[in-house]
Write an enzyme that holds these catalytic residues in place. Structure first.
Site, PDB file in Angstrom:
ATOM      1  N   THR A  56       8.447   3.908  -3.733  1.00  0.00           N
ATOM      2  CA  THR A  56       7.856   4.532  -4.918  1.00  0.00           C
ATOM      3  C   THR A  56       8.538   5.864  -5.224  1.00  0.00           C
ATOM      4  OG1 THR A  56       5.799   3.398  -4.415  1.00  0.00           O
ATOM      5  CG2 THR A  56       5.685   5.216  -6.001  1.00  0.00           C
ATOM      6  N   SER A 107       0.841  -1.200   0.000  1.00  0.00           N
ATOM      7  CA  SER A 107       0.000   0.000   0.000  1.00  0.00           C
ATOM      8  C   SER A 107       0.872   1.243   0.000  1.00  0.00           C
ATOM      9  CB  SER A 107      -0.914   0.025   1.227  1.00  0.00           C
ATOM     10  OG  SER A 107      -1.628   1.254   1.264  1.00  0.00           O
ATOM     11  N   VAL A 118       7.473   2.339   4.047  1.00  0.00           N
ATOM     12  CA  VAL A 118       8.419   1.701   3.138  1.00  0.00           C
ATOM     13  C   VAL A 118       7.903   1.786   1.695  1.00  0.00           C
ATOM     14  CG1 VAL A 118       9.646  -0.427   2.548  1.00  0.00           C
ATOM     15  CG2 VAL A 118       9.321   0.195   4.946  1.00  0.00           C
ATOM     16  N   CYS A 119       6.611   1.578   1.503  1.00  0.00           N
ATOM     17  CA  CYS A 119       6.025   1.662   0.157  1.00  0.00           C
ATOM     18  C   CYS A 119       6.157   3.073  -0.406  1.00  0.00           C
ATOM     19  CB  CYS A 119       4.557   1.248   0.189  1.00  0.00           C
ATOM     20  SG  CYS A 119       4.278  -0.441   0.772  1.00  0.00           S
ATOM     21  N   ASP A 120       5.915   4.062   0.434  1.00  0.00           N
ATOM     22  CA  ASP A 120       6.070   5.466   0.061  1.00  0.00           C
ATOM     23  C   ASP A 120       7.512   5.719  -0.385  1.00  0.00           C
ATOM     24  OD1 ASP A 120       4.869   8.528   1.014  1.00  0.00           O
ATOM     25  OD2 ASP A 120       7.035   8.272   0.900  1.00  0.00           O
TER      26      ASP A 120
END
Length: 172
Positions: free
Chosen positions: A69, A59, A64-66
């Site tokens: 990306t 998500s 970490v996803c932020d």
């Protein structure tokens, strides 16, 4: 019935089950259908002839996803027209668009696996317990062969950004 890979990874140390095959370098990249927005779907074929770095995140609304990306968005600027970076998550397309706007992310194409989990099942990253896609990286060459595969063992860890970028650059 799709293949179940029990204890294939962990989330904060707790075992999780991944649905789908474990792909390897040299395999033909499986096709998939994901949502570009609420009305438009795309597949692997839509990026034919390009080098594709597929960055998979559970998500965009997690740290970490932020960071993952944003990192690939920065890297994209130096890659040229023959490379496309796709970020795939199970977030709704509305949430992806909102996140990109707030983060100033314009180089990465966000795609949603929320409808059918087609990507997650085809690439062996669908987390059975959460119905999210497990953090992973796939580099697909111009002929849709897998040139780089990274399945993370722990969902909260960062991928090997440098190795993924080297794989992309080696195909140019």
């Amino acid at each position: 019935m799709a293949q179940e890979r029990k204890d294939a990874a962990t989330f904060k140390g707790n075992p999780i089950t991944l649905i789908g095959p474990e792909l390897k370098v040299g395999d033909q990249a499986p096709d998939f259908t994901v949502s570009k927005n609420l009305l438009e779907e795309v597949s692997l074929k839509d990026y034919a002839g390009k080098i594709k770095l597929i960055s998979v995140v559970p998500s965009l609304d997690t740290g970490v996803c932020d960071a993952q990306t944003r990192r690939f968005n920065e890297e994209a600027a130096s890659l040229g027209e023959d490379v496309v970076i796709l970020t795939i998550s199970a977030d709704l397309p509305f949430a992806q668009a909102r996140w990109c706007g707030a983060a100033g992310v314009e180089q990465v194409i966000t795609l949603s696996d929320y409808k059918t989990r087609s990507f997650g099942q085809a690439y062996g990253v669908l987390i059975q317990e959460f119905q999210l896609d497990m953090r992973s990286i796939f580099v697909v060459d111009q002929n849709d062969k897998l040139a780089y595969v990274e399945y993370l063992a722990e969902m909260t860890e960062h991928p090997n950004y440098d190795a993924a970028m080297e794989a992309v650059k080696s195909l140019r």
